[in-house]
Design an enzyme around this catalytic site. Structure first.
Site, PDB file in Angstrom:
ATOM      1  CB  VAL A 284     -16.858  83.902 125.957  1.00 17.41           C
ATOM      2  CG1 VAL A 284     -17.401  85.586 126.037  1.00 17.41           C
ATOM      3  CG2 VAL A 284     -15.535  83.785 125.406  1.00 17.41           C
ATOM      4  CB  ALA A 285     -21.575  81.956 128.015  1.00 16.81           C
ATOM      5  CD  GLU A 289     -18.167  88.101 129.973  1.00 18.31           C
ATOM      6  OE1 GLU A 289     -17.652  87.173 129.351  1.00 18.31           O
ATOM      7  OE2 GLU A 289     -19.323  88.066 130.515  1.00 18.31           O
ATOM      8  CG  ASP A 331      -5.404 107.751 170.292  1.00 18.66           C
ATOM      9  OD1 ASP A 331      -4.677 107.375 171.383  1.00 18.66           O
ATOM     10  OD2 ASP A 331      -4.934 108.790 169.645  1.00 18.66           O
ATOM     11  CG  ASN A 719     -23.417  81.567 134.289  1.00 17.62           C
ATOM     12  OD1 ASN A 719     -22.552  81.767 135.073  1.00 17.62           O
ATOM     13  ND2 ASN A 719     -23.613  81.967 133.124  1.00 17.62           N
ATOM     14  CB  THR A 752     -30.812  91.220 129.417  1.00 21.77           C
ATOM     15  OG1 THR A 752     -30.441  89.862 129.734  1.00 21.77           O
ATOM     16  CG2 THR A 752     -31.396  91.081 128.261  1.00 21.77           C
TER      17      THR A 752
END
Length: 929
Positions: A284-285, A289, A331, A719, A752
C-alpha cells in the site's frame, strides 16, 4: 449511383432528367412514395452510442483506478479500514470528474443536424410546393434563392446571378459563383465544379432551380457526418502512459511486498500472519495514491492558464497531448491569416502605390516612395478607387456592442475595396450621392467581370453617365482600347499590355489576388440603347479605358511568424492544409516561415486523390503544402502522419474539418469563425482564432508532462527513504528495531507528501521547455533516468539522513553503551525522528523537484504558493502526529526535544545544496556543448 454522380456535372438537362428518372415538372406523387421507400429520409442519422451507464462505469476501471480499488481492499484486509475508504474516495472523485468531462464532449451530430434547414421548396406534379427538408428525394426539382440554406446535393438547371457560400464544406469564406451549363473539365475537385451545389451551404445572392442528386448520409455533408460519427475513440498518449505506469508501479509494489514478506519470515522469523500484514502495508505504501489527483489538478491548472491565453480545453487529457505534439496541420484562412481581405498595392501605368493598415479598419494610408498620397493628389488614383468602391455590393458593419469585430455583408474581396478608398480620403457616402448607381451587370464566372453604371453630377470624359468595370486583368485588358496615363487616355498597345501582364504575374506569383479596374463613358451617340434595361455586357463592356490594377491579400496575423519560429525551435513541423489555391498558400507559408525551401511541393486535391498512401507518406517527409483539398483528404493526411508515428494536432473551423479534428490526437477548433460542428468535434477551442495561442498551449502541455514527472520523482524518492529502515530491521535480524513503522510510512504517503506533491502539479513551464523536441512516443513517464535519480540520488540522501536521525536519538539515550531501544518512549522518539527526518528531507526535495536544470533561486523559492502551503501543512501535520495523544497512539510517535527540532530545520539546507551543485554542473555541461 456513385458512378453516375461522378459524371452528373457533364450532362445537359435532358441527360440529367434521364439519369435521375425525373423531368421538368418534378417527381409525380406516385413516384415520391416509391423513392421514399428506396432512399429513406433526408437526414443525418446518429451512430449508435454507448449507453450512458457504460460510459460512466468506464471511468472507474482504468488500470490506475483498478490498482487503487485493490490497494484500498488490501488496506481494509490489513485492518486499516479508514485508509482503505480514503483510497476508494480518491477513486470515486476522479471517476466522476472524468465522466463529466467526457459527457460534455462529442455532440457533433446534434450540431450537424442544426445546419440543415427544416423546409425546402420543390416542384412536384408540375406545381411549386413547400415540404419538410427531410422529405426531399433524388430527382426532386429544388428551388433556392438568396438567404436559403441548401437542403441536399444537387445539379443546377437554371441560375440567376447565383453565389453560394461553401465555407461549411471548404473552409474558404469567399462566395462561389455558380452556373447551370454542363462542365466538361475533369481537373476540378467536387467543390470546385460550378454547376453543383451541396447540402449545408448557403445562397448568398441570386436564385436557381436544381435537381437533387443525393440526400442524407449520401450527400457530401452526410459523408462528413459519417466520418465524424464512426471514428473509434482512441486513448490519449497520457492515458496510455498512465496505463503503462500503473503496470510498472504495480510490479514494483508487488515485488517490494514479496521481498519484505520473505525477509520477515526468513530473517526475523516473524509469524506468517504478521509478516503478511507487514508486506501488505509495504505494498500500500508503494502505491502512489496521490497520482490521479495530481494528474487531475495539474491538467485543471493548465486548463485555467490556457483559458487566459485564449485556449479553452474541453477534454483534460488533451492538455498533455498538446505537449507531445510533433506535427500541427493548420488551416490557412483565419488561423494563420486574419480572414480579412486587405488591399496591399495599387498599380497605375506610371506608379505603384503601397497601402498600409490591415483588415477592414480604415486606419492606414496610401504611399508612394514612403510619402502619403491622397486621392485628390492623383487623378488616376482617385478614378481607380472610385471605380473599385462603386463597382461593389459589399458593406462593412463596424464593431458594436454585439460584435467586437468588423462584419462583412457580401463578398470579402469587394469589402476591402471601399476600405482602400477611405484610406485615400474618399468619403464613400458622398461618392455614392455624387455617382448613384442606375444599373448593374452582375459578375459571372464566364465573363470574369462585373459592371455597374452610374449617373454623374458633373460631366467626365464628355459624358454624364459612366460604367465601371471590375474583373480579371487579362479579360478586362483584352476589352480595353485605351489606358489611363497621368490623367490622359493613351491608346492601348503591346508595350502597355506586356507591362500590365508582367505586373499581374508578379503579384500572382506572390499569392496575391489582382483585379483590373476600367471605365467607359456612356454617351448618347453610337449604338448604346436609351433604356437602361437594355444594357447588356456585350453592349457596355467594350472600348474600355483601363485605369489600373488593385492588389489584395488576406494578410498573415502579425504574431504568427514568431509562433512558427518557436515551433521550429521546438522541432514541431507545420503542414498547411487549405481549401485555397496553391500559389496563395505557398506565398503565405513562405512569408510566415512555415516552409524554408525555394520550391516546396504543393499537392492539390486532385493529385492527392491519385497518389498512394506510400507516396503520400513520402511527400510528408519533406516540406509540403496541401491545397484545394476535400474533407476526407484532410482526414487521410492526418491518418498518414499518425501511421508515421507522429502526434498530430489539427486546426479547423468548418463542417469540412470535423472528421480531421476528431481523427487528430488533438483537434483545435476556431472559436470566432468556427461552426458548432467543428467546436464539438474538437478537443480545444481557440477563442481568438489565433495560431500563436496553439503554440502557447503546446508549452502548457509540455509543462503538464514535466509536472507529472516531478510528482513521480518526489513520491518515489520518499519510498526509498521508507524502504531502507525496514531493510535495516530485516537484515539485522531484528537487532535494529524497526526504525519506521508501516503506519508512519502511510502517514508520509497519504499525509505529509500529498499537498506538496499536488503543488508540483501546478508548476509553470520551465524556461527553455520549448527549445527541446517533442517527447518521443517511446519515452516514458517513469523512465530509467527518473528511477535512478529518485532511488539512488534523492532517495539515498533521505535514507542516510533519516537513519542518522534514528541513531542520533539513540546516541542521546546512551547507545552504543546500551542496546538500541526496541520499545518504550525512547523507541517511539527514535521512530518519530526517522519519520520527521524523512519529512524534512521531502521539504528540500519538493524545492529540488520544481526545476530540472534551473536553479531554484532563479525561479524563486516562494514563487509557487501551493508548494509553500504544502510545506507548511506537512510540518504542522507532523507536529500534530507528535503532540496529539490520540495520533501518538495510532502512529507510534512521541514528542521531540529542542535539539531534534533544530537538526530537523537544518536538514533541507544540505538536501537543496547538493542538488543545486548537481544542477550547476549540468548547466555548465550544456553550455560547453
Amino acid at each position: 449511383m456513385e458512378e453516375s454522380r461522378e459524371k452528373i456535372y457533364k450532362l445537359q438537362p435532358e441527360g440529367l432528367y434521364k439519369e435521375l428518372k425525373s423531368d421538368a415538372n418534378g417527381l409525380a406523387s406516385s413516384e415520391v412514395e416509391e423513392r421514399r421507400h428506396t432512399y429513406g429520409k433526408n437526414e443525418i442519422r446518429e451512430a449508435k452510442q454507448k449507453p450512458l451507464l457504460q460510459v460512466f462505469l468506464g471511468n472507474f476501471i482504468s488500470l490506475m483506478a483498478l490498482l487503487l480499488w485493490v490497494g484500498g481492499g488490501i488496506a481494509i484486509f490489513a485492518d486499516m479500514p479508514e485508509l482503505g475508504i480514503a483510497i476508494w474516495l480518491v477513486n470515486v472523485i476522479n471517476g466522476v470528474f472524468s465522466f463529466w468531462q467526457e459527457f460534455q464532449a462529442g455532440k457533433a451530430t446534434d450540431a450537424l443536424k442544426k445546419m440543415l434547414p427544416s423546409y425546402a421548396r420543390v416542384v412536384r406534379d408540375g406545381a411549386e410546393q413547400q415540404i419538410l427538408a427531410e422529405e426531399l428525394l433524388p430527382g426532386d426539382i429544388m428551388l433556392i434563392e438568396e438567404g436559403d440554406r441548401i437542403s441536399a446535393d444537387a445539379r443546377l438547371l437554371d441560375t440567376t446571378d447565383l453565389q453560394v457560400n461553401q465555407s461549411s464544406l471548404t473552409g474558404e469564406s469567399n462566395p462561389v459563383h455558380k452556373v447551370h451549363q454542363a462542365i466538361l473539365k475533369d481537373d476540378l475537385t467536387r467543390f470546385e465544379v460550378p454547376n453543383l451545389i451541396f447540402a449545408g451551404t448557403t445562397v448568398t445572392s441570386g436564385s436557381a432551380r436544381a435537381i437533387v442528386t443525393a440526400i442524407g448520409m449520401e450527400s457530401e455533408f452526410g459523408k462528413i457526418a459519417n466520418l465524424t460519427q464512426n471514428m473509434k475513440e482512441e486513448k490519449s498518449p497520457l492515458q496510455k502512459e498512465l496505463d503503462l505506469l500503473t503496470k510498472q508501479i504495480s510490479l514494483i509494489a508487488l515485488s517490494i511486498g514479496i521481498f519484505f514478506f520473505l525477509a520477515a519470515v526468513f530473517f526475523v522469523h516473524d509469524p506468517l500472519a504478521q509478516s503478511f500484514i507487514f508486506a501488505l502495508g509495504m505494498i500500500v505504501a508503494f502505491i502512489p495514491e496521490g497520482l490521479l489527483p495530481t494528474v487531475t489538478l495539474s491538467l485543471a491548472m493548465a486548463v485555467q492558464r490556457m483559458a487566459k491565453e485564449h485556449a479553452l480545453v474541453k477534454k483534460l487529457s488533451a492538455v498533455e497531448t498538446l505537449g507531445s505534439t510533433s506535427v500541427i496541420c493548420s488551416d490557412k484562412t483565419g488561423t494563420l491569416t486574419q480572414n480579412e481581405m486587405t488591399v496591399s498595392n495599387v498599380w497605375l501605368a506610371t506608379k505603384e502605390f503601397e497601402v498600409t493598415g490591415l483588415g477592414y479598419s480604415s486606419e492606414g494610408n496610401i504611399k508612394y516612395k514612403d510619402e502619403v498620397v491622397r486621392a485628390v493628389d492623383n487623378s488616376d488614383l482617385k478614378l481607380l478607387l472610385n471605380g473599385a468602391s462603386l463597382c461593389s455590393n459589399a458593406r462593412i458593419v463596424p464593431p458594436n456592442e454585439e460584435n467586437d469585430r468588423y462584419t462583412v455583408l457580401g463578398d470579402p474581396t469587394e469589402a476591402c475595396l471601399g476600405v482602400a478608398a477611405q484610406k485615400a480620403g474618399i468619403d464613400l457616402d458622398e461618392l455614392m450621392k455624387e455617382q448613384p448607381r442606375v444599373r448593374e451587370l452582375p459578375f459571372d464566372s464566364t465573363r470574369k467581370r462585373m459592371t455597374t453604371v452610374h449617373q454623374l453630377e458633373q460631366e467626365f470624359d464628355h459624358s454624364k453617365r459612366i460604367a465601371y468595370i471590375k474583373g480579371a486583368p487579362k479579360e478586362v485588358m483584352e476589352l480595353s482600347t485605351h489606358i489611363m496615363v497621368n490623367g490622359e487616355k493613351q491608346e492601348m498597345n503591346d508595350e502597355y499590355r506586356q507591362q500590365i501582364m508582367d505586373a499581374n504575374d508578379g503579384y500572382a506569383r506572390n499569392g496575391l489576388r489582382v483585379l483590373a479596374i476600367a471605365y467607359r463613358p456612356i454617351t448618347k451617340d453610337g449604338d448604346i440603347p436609351t433604356a437602361l434595361s437594355a444594357y447588356t455586357p456585350e453592349i457596355i463592356e467594350q472600348d474600355l479605358v483601363l485605369v489600373g490594377l488593385i492588389v489584395m491579400a488576406d494578410p498573415p496575423r502579425p504574431e504568427v511568424a514568431d509562433a512558427v519560429e518557436l515551433c521550429h525551435k521546438a522541432s514541431i513541423r507545420i503542414v498547411m492544409i487549405t481549401g485555397d489555391y496553391g500559389l496563395t498558400a505557398e506565398s503565405i507559408a513562405k512569408r510566415i516561415g512555415i516552409v524554408k525551401g525555394e520550391h516546396p511541393r504543393i499537392v492539390s486535391g486532385n493529385e492527392l486523390e491519385k497518389i498512394s498512401d506510400d507516396e503520400l507518406k513520402e511527400a510528408l517527409r519533406d516540406e509540403v503544402i496541401f491545397a484545394r483539398v476535400a474533407p476526407e483528404q484532410k482526414y487521410r493526411v492526418v491518418s498518414a502522419l499518425q501511421e508515421m508515428g507522429e502526434t498530430v494536432a489539427v486546426t479547423g473551423d468548418g463542417v469540412n474539418d470535423s472528421p480531421a479534428l476528431k481523427k487528430a490526437d488533438i483537434g483545435v477548433a476556431m472559436g470566432i469563425t468556427g461552426t458548432d460542428v467543428a467546436k464539438e468535434a474538437a478537443d480545444m477551442i481557440l477563442t481568438d482564432d489565433n495560431f500563436a495561442s496553439i503554440v502557447k498551449a503546446v508549452e502548457e502541455g509540455r509543462a503538464v508532462y514535466a509536472n507529472l514527472q516531478r510528482f513521480l520523482l518526489y513520491i518515489l524518492n520518499s519510498n526509498m527513504a521508507e524502504a531502507v529502515p525496514s531493510a535495516a530491521f530485516l537484515f539485522s535480524g531484528g537487532l535494529v528495531a524497526l526504525p519506521l513503522t508501516v503506519m508512519q510510512i502511510l502517514a508520509i504517503d497519504l499525509g505529509t507528501d500529498m499537498l506538496p506533491a499536488l503543488g508540483l502539479g501546478t508548476e509553470l513551464p520551465e524556461e527553455g521547455i520549448m527549445d527541446q523536441p517533442p517527447r518521443s512516443r517511446n519515452s516514458r513517464l517513469l523512465n530509467k533516468k527518473l528511477i535512478l535519480k529518485a532511488f539512488l540520488w534523492y532517495g539515498m540522501i533521505a535514507a542516510v539522513i533519516s537513519m542518522g536521525g534514528y541513531f542520533f536519538v539513540n546516541i542521546l539515550n546512551g547507545w552504543p553503551n546500551v542496546p538500541l531501544a526496541s520499545e518504550g518512549l525512547v523507541y517511539r522518539q527514535a521512530t518519530t525522528m526517522t519519520l520527521s527526518a524523512i519529512v524534512f528531507c521531502q521539504v528540500g526535495a519538493v524545492l529540488n523537484c520544481r526545476t530540472n536544470t534551473q536553479s531554484i533561486f532563479k525561479v524563486g523559492i516562494f514563487s509557487n504558493k501551493k508548494v509553500i502551503f504544502g510545506i507548511v501543512f506537512e510540518i504542522l501535520l507532523l507536529a500534530a502526529l507528535m503532540y496529539i495523544p490520540f495520533l501518538q497512539g495510532v502512529f507510534n510517535t512521541a514528542p521531540l526535544g529542542i535539539k531534534e527540532w533544530i537538526i530537523l530545520f537544518i536538514i533541507p539546507i544540505p538536501v537543496v545544496a547538493l542538488e543545486e551543485f548537481r544542477k550547476s554542473r549540468l548547466r555548465k555541461k550544456k553550455e560547453v556543448k
